[in-house]
Write a protein that holds these residues in place. Structure first.
Motif, PDB file in Angstrom:
ATOM      1  N   UNK A 369     -67.093  40.027 111.860  1.00  0.00           N
ATOM      2  CA  UNK A 369     -68.414  40.536 111.459  1.00  0.00           C
ATOM      3  C   UNK A 369     -68.287  41.686 110.464  1.00  0.00           C
ATOM      4  N   UNK A 372     -67.784  40.051 107.157  1.00  0.00           N
ATOM      5  CA  UNK A 372     -69.026  39.438 106.686  1.00  0.00           C
ATOM      6  C   UNK A 372     -69.960  40.496 106.144  1.00  0.00           C
ATOM      7  N   UNK A 373     -70.047  41.619 106.873  1.00  0.00           N
ATOM      8  CA  UNK A 373     -70.955  42.679 106.437  1.00  0.00           C
ATOM      9  C   UNK A 373     -70.565  43.167 105.049  1.00  0.00           C
ATOM     10  N   UNK A 375     -68.720  41.665 102.746  1.00  0.00           N
ATOM     11  CA  UNK A 375     -68.904  40.638 101.719  1.00  0.00           C
ATOM     12  C   UNK A 375     -70.375  40.468 101.378  1.00  0.00           C
TER      13      UNK A 375
END
Ligand SMILES: Nc1ncnc2c1ncn2[C@@H]1O[C@H](COP(=O)(O)OP(=O)(O)OP(=O)(O)O)[C@@H](O)[C@H]1O
Ligand SMILES: [Mg+2]
Lengths: 492, 276
Positions: A369, A372-373, A375
């Motif tokens: 996560x 993801x954050x 990116x």
């Protein structure tokens, strides 16, 4: 499962756990206790006046007036002993004269006796063919006298070892310029002085047994007969031992192959090697780990690389040592011969697999996560890796690096051929690129196996062991603390 | 259930019912044209054709596994992280094909922010979390950053709660605060579109209410696309609703109309709770 059974199982499991922890602590204590105590002996010991004289004369440290006062006091106590020795020498020369008289020696012999030139054994040998009457008996008498001289010379040597040069003598070798510096060793040397030894072969089924014979028996009726009792009774006054905390043992240079001074060149060498290793293995290891964890596709080639890394972690360290010699020194010529640089490179190769594997684990453990954050905010992949993934993996990465530092500090085999020498001066930073260095693990090994007079300087070896262990422990404790602090910071 | 949802819809301060026409008026900001997403050989989104209006809140609803997240993550190309994922058809952002080779994903993600289901602040300070985006996009002056951070936190309705704790670790905030922090972080790069994948599903009702209020406040400033399982939430916060079922787009229209007069049987079944 029955509740009772479960409880019993629970409890026995806890008991087993506690037991193994206790066992481990006990083992640690048994192992570390003696090391600690003996190692401390290098720093805290009863130092004789000879130690303080050395420190004053070579480092200019210590209260000059006070030390000189003690030297004078000790010298005074030694006077009677030196006196006996001088008188016994006279006795021997007089015996020589008696032989010369009895056998009508030539004038040249009397000249030697008058001038005491050359020394007695040489004079005796020179006199062999200068006796004009009953040469054979004369020569036997000379031989007997020469033997008495030899026993006497052995005695004098024992006294020199114990107290330093006899009055008027001078030696080039540093270790001959001083008597025993440590009270413990002085007592051993006193025993050597008081007792000669012999081997008892009376039982043919056994090896010869060492038996101690009081040396005084060899000198009955001579001027040195009372010397032994005197030495035994006045050892304290002649050496004036004093409890001393020699903390500079750590920071002093070593003199005369560790006979005097401290272990700073080896400590510094170990620091250089350790830090150098980490400067090389840290960044490379982290980058490799980041590549394997974040960038590499799961192809057979990557798995092969991973397998190789795991295998390398299990290769004996001596192999790395030979590799370092063959590759860094002989092939790449990073330095003409052994050097800190070559050693650090070799150690880096040694710890790299550990660093890579542990860092890769740590990087993989970073929650997806976070990535993801980052990116989703428009960070590029490498940016994500450096600003989010690596910081989050930092506790694990740091732990692996610091533990590897401990390993690098303690390894002997890889530096034997690449970096270590037994004696040397502390290096300047720029010298590490081309010069070899003493280093604690190698010096410990060297002192334990190859040093010419290992018994004399055991304390140096123990002091080195203690220092090395403390360094490694300190590194590991730092790792634990750092890790705890960073993970607390990450957890919030 | 249907009654209650329509109550919700009615209770909102809605504009006249002909709003539907209004919604479709401007050119859509995101446009899917027969757009499909595959994971390997399984098709998670099948031939969706849909326009999402600019400046509005669009809800994506549908049963679990119907491809809502997949569709949402297609818009900022987060699916790129999954190696087996590929797409067919067209997905356009302001007329620009998002899957055209050579598209700059970094710029795209700057334009299309995202808030995830579970709050995922970085293990850094509150300030650094919000400043992360501006920093990677090249703004470094402390002054400028402070302004952006404050502005974003205010817009995310979090400023009052954290203004004294800017240097605390973000993980020490409550779950609801963390999620608003994530919203602030997404807003800090000044996106046009904010994607929210079940942003309140990990939160308690009060935090959920705050997030919903927040979405209400953000309406108009941003185009918001929100995935939710909670139909009341969809009804409360959105202007448009799209219903996905097994990867297909079943129905899409103004929220008020879709919840009160669904055109498709499947939609009605779903919103009345007969399945899903
Ligand atoms: N990484 C993946 N690899 C393969 N298949 C996936 C992957 N992610 C999702 N899928 C599949 O794609 C389909 C759609 O998944 P998606 O996550 O978009 O559903 P969703 O509508 O978001 O569900 P939920 O409401 O439970 O979050 C599902 O069948 C799922 O199993
Ligand atoms: Mg989902």
């Amino acid at each position: 499962m029955h509740l009772g059974t479960r409880k019993v199982l629970d409890r026995s499991f806890a008991g087993l756990g506690i037991f193994s922890v206790v066992l481990m602590s006990a083992a640690l204590l048994v192992l570390l206790g003696p090391i600690f105590v003996r190692g401390l002996g290098a720093f805290v010991f009863r130092a004789t006046v000879e130690h303080h004289r050395f420190i004053l004369e070579h480092f200019g440290r210590g209260d000059r007036r006070q030390v000189q006062g003690r030297i004078a006091a000790a010298r005074q106590s030694r006077e009677p002993l030196y006196d006996m020795i001088a008188r016994h020498e006279d006795e021997l020369w007089q015996s020589f004269r008696a032989i010369a008289d009895r056998h009508k020696a030539e004038a040249a012999v009397y000249e030697m006796i008058e001038s005491r030139e050359p020394d007695l054994p040489r004079a005796l040998r020179a006199a062999r063919y200068s006796l004009t009457e009953d040469g054979r008996h004369g020569r036997d008498a000379l031989d007997a006298l020469e033997q008495r001289w030899e026993v006497f010379e052995e005695l004098r040597e024992k006294v020199r070892v114990l107290l330093g040069p006899l009055p008027g003598e001078q030696f080039a070798l540093l270790r001959k310029q001083y008597g025993q510096t440590r009270w413990g060793r002085a007592q051993v040397k006193l025993h050597d002085l008081l007792y000669d030894y012999d081997y008892d072969y009376s039982d043919p089924n056994q090896m010869g047994r060492k038996v101690y014979v009081p040396r005084v028996e060899q000198f009955e009726g001579t001027a040195v007969e009372p010397l032994f009792a005197y030495a035994e009774d006045n050892l304290h006054a002649m050496l004036l031992p004093r409890w001393t905390f020699y903390w500079r043992f750590l920071f002093d240079e070593s003199f005369d192959a560790h006979f005097f001074g401290g272990i700073w060149p080896a400590v510094l060498g170990t620091l250089y090697l350790t830090v150098g290793t980490m400067l090389i293995a840290g960044p490379t290891g982290i980058i490799a780990a980041a590549y394997l964890a974040e960038y590499a596709r799961q192809t057979w080639r990557v798995s092969l690389i991973r397998t190789c890394i795991s295998t390398l972690a299990g290769v004996p360290s001596i192999v790395f040592g030979l590799f370092g010699l063959a590759f860094f020194v002989n092939t790449l010529h990073v330095s003409d011969s052994r050097s800190v640089l070559a050693g650090a490179l070799t150690l880096a190769v040694l710890v790299l697999p550990t660093v890579i594997r542990a860092s890769e684990e740590a990087i993989r453990a970073v929650p997806q996560t976070y990535k993801e954050a980052a990116l989703s905010l428009g960070a590029t992949k490498w940016r994500t890796t450096f600003t989010v993934v690596l910081p989050a993996a930092l506790p694990g990465v740091l732990t692996s690096i610091i533990i590897s530092m401990g390993r690098a500090a303690g390894e002997t085999a890889p530096i034997i051929f690449t970096a270590a020498v037994s004696l040397g001066k502390p290096l300047k930073l720029w010298q590490t690129l081309s010069q070899p260095t003493p280093a604690l693990p190698w010096n410990i090994y060297n002192l334990a196996t190859e040093h010419e007079a290992v018994d004399e300087i055991r304390h140096v070896q123990y002091g080195m062991v203690l220092t090395l262990i403390v360094m490694v422990l300190a590194l590991n404790v730092t790792a634990i603390i750092l890790r705890a602090r960073i993970s607390r910071k990450l957890r919030g | 259930m249907a009654m209650r949802i329509s109550d919700v819809v009615r209770s909102r301060d809605m504009r006249p019912a002909d709003e539907a026409a209004d919604l479709q008026a401007g050119p859509p900001i995101v446009e899917a044209d027969d757009f499909s997403v595959f994971y390997g050989s399984t098709e998670a989104v099948c031939g969706v054709t849909l326009g999402i209006p600019a400046g509005k809140v669009t809800a994506v609803i549908g049963p679990s596994g119907c491809g809502k997240s997949t569709f949402l993550r297609a818009i900022n190309r987060m699916n790129d992280l999954i190696p087996s994922c590929r797409t067919t058809g067209k997905l356009m952002l302001e007329g620009q094909d998002l899957y055209e080779p050579g598209l700059d994903v970094v710029t795209l993600r700057r334009t299309v922010g995202m808030v995830f289901q579970k709050p995922n602040p970085f293990p850094k300070s509150v300030f650094d979390n919000v400043a992360y985006g501006p920093r990677i996009h090249g703004s470094h002056s402390r002054q400028e950053l402070s302004e952006v951070v404050e502005g974003s936190l205010r817009r995310a309705a979090l400023w009052e709660e954290v203004k004294d704790r800017l240097s605390d670790n973000a993980l020490s905030l409550s779950g609801g605060q963390q999620q608003r922090l994530c919203i602030a972080r997404a807003l800090a790069v000044d996106p046009d579109i904010v994607l929210m994948d079940e942003p309140a599903s990990a939160l308690d009702p009060r935090s959920t209410a705050r997030i919903e209020d927040l979405i209400g406040e953000l309406r108009g400033h941003y185009t918001i696309i929100i995935v939710t399982h909670n139909m009341q939430q969809a009804a409360r916060v959105s202007d448009m609703t799209a219903f996905l079922y097994e990867g297909r787009l079943v129905e899409c229209g103004p929220t008020a109309r879709l919840f009160t007069k669904p055109r498709e049987q499947e939609t009605e079944d779903y919103i009345t709770g007969r399945f899903g």
